[in-house]
Design a protein around this motif. Structure first.
Motif, short mmCIF file in Angstrom:
data_model
loop_
_atom_site.label_atom_id
_atom_site.label_comp_id
_atom_site.label_asym_id
_atom_site.label_seq_id
_atom_site.Cartn_x
_atom_site.Cartn_y
_atom_site.Cartn_z
N LEU A 1 13.73 103.10 28.76
CA LEU A 1 12.76 102.02 28.59
C LEU A 1 11.88 101.90 29.84
CD1 LEU A 1 15.00 99.07 27.31
CD2 LEU A 1 13.48 100.51 25.95
N PRO A 2 10.69 101.35 29.71
CA PRO A 2 9.95 100.96 30.90
C PRO A 2 10.75 99.88 31.64
CG PRO A 2 8.50 101.00 28.99
CD PRO A 2 9.91 101.14 28.48
N GLN B 1 -1.42 102.32 31.96
CA GLN B 1 -2.18 102.75 30.80
C GLN B 1 -1.53 102.27 29.50
OE1 GLN B 1 -1.20 104.98 33.23
NE2 GLN B 1 -3.15 105.03 34.29
N GLN B 2 -0.22 102.14 29.48
CA GLN B 2 0.48 101.67 28.30
C GLN B 2 0.45 100.15 28.18
OE1 GLN B 2 4.15 103.72 29.35
NE2 GLN B 2 4.02 104.82 27.41
N MET C 1 3.69 95.64 23.56
CA MET C 1 5.03 95.79 24.12
C MET C 1 5.47 94.44 24.66
SD MET C 1 7.56 97.94 24.62
CE MET C 1 6.68 99.17 23.75
N ASP C 2 6.72 94.13 24.43
CA ASP C 2 7.31 92.88 24.87
C ASP C 2 8.15 93.13 26.12
OD1 ASP C 2 6.33 91.44 22.54
OD2 ASP C 2 7.84 92.56 21.42
N LEU C 3 8.52 92.05 26.78
CA LEU C 3 9.28 92.16 28.02
C LEU C 3 10.48 91.23 28.00
CD1 LEU C 3 6.27 91.98 30.52
CD2 LEU C 3 7.43 94.05 29.72
N ILE C 4 11.60 91.73 28.51
CA ILE C 4 12.76 90.89 28.80
C ILE C 4 12.86 90.82 30.31
CG2 ILE C 4 15.28 90.73 28.76
CD1 ILE C 4 15.24 92.08 26.03
N ASP D 1 10.01 96.73 22.32
CA ASP D 1 9.48 96.00 21.16
C ASP D 1 10.55 95.04 20.67
OD1 ASP D 1 8.38 95.11 18.80
OD2 ASP D 1 8.06 97.11 17.97
N LEU D 2 10.28 93.75 20.74
CA LEU D 2 11.24 92.73 20.33
C LEU D 2 10.99 92.21 18.92
CD1 LEU D 2 11.36 90.66 23.65
CD2 LEU D 2 12.97 92.41 22.86
N SER D 3 10.04 92.78 18.20
CA SER D 3 9.67 92.24 16.89
C SER D 3 10.81 92.33 15.88
CB SER D 3 8.41 92.91 16.34
OG SER D 3 8.62 94.31 16.21
#
Length: 127
Positions: A90-91, A121-122, A1-4, A37-39
């Motif tokens: 979103l998280p 956990q994620q 998982m990616d973050l902004i 997800d930034l992919s």
């Protein structure tokens, strides 16, 4: 998982227990982290494949123009609601700081930190 990350967003808001805080307003500083997800957007260079953070900044600036509440906890809940309307569940992680709380003899700041849809956990961790 990616973050902004959105850091150091300064907002003038009418939030506080004291009447003059709600009447006159004061500065708050906000840090937000969105997990997603930034992919797809990284590969396609397509803004519609990501969470356009300029929308969050504009929506939060609009929020504070009409918000009036007693606690920064309530303020933070309104922030989460705005973000969820924009991006869905979103998280999210936020740190909301009252820059100059009116406490006699106190020159620091006060902040709260909250998470929504966030799970260790994620593998989501705020930076």
């Amino acid at each position: 998982m990616d973050l902004i990350h959105i850091h150091d967003l300064r907002l003038w808001a009418h939030v506080g227990v004291l009447d003059h805080e709600r009447r006159d307003g004061q500065w708050f500083q906000l840090d937000i982290t969105l997990g997603l997800d930034l992919s797809a957007s990284a590969k396609s260079d397509d803004l519609s494949a990501t969470a356009d953070y300029s929308l969050a900044v504009g929506a939060l600036q609009a929020l504070v123009s009409e918000l009036c509440c007693l606690t920064i906890e309530c303020f933070s809940e309104a922030i989460f609601e705005v973000l969820e309307r924009l991006y869905g569940p979103l998280p999210m992680h936020l740190v909301l700081q009252k820059c100059h709380p009116p406490i006699a003899g106190f020159t620091g700041s006060v902040a709260i930190e909250r998470r929504r849809n966030w799970s260790v956990q994620q593998g989501f961790y705020a930076i």
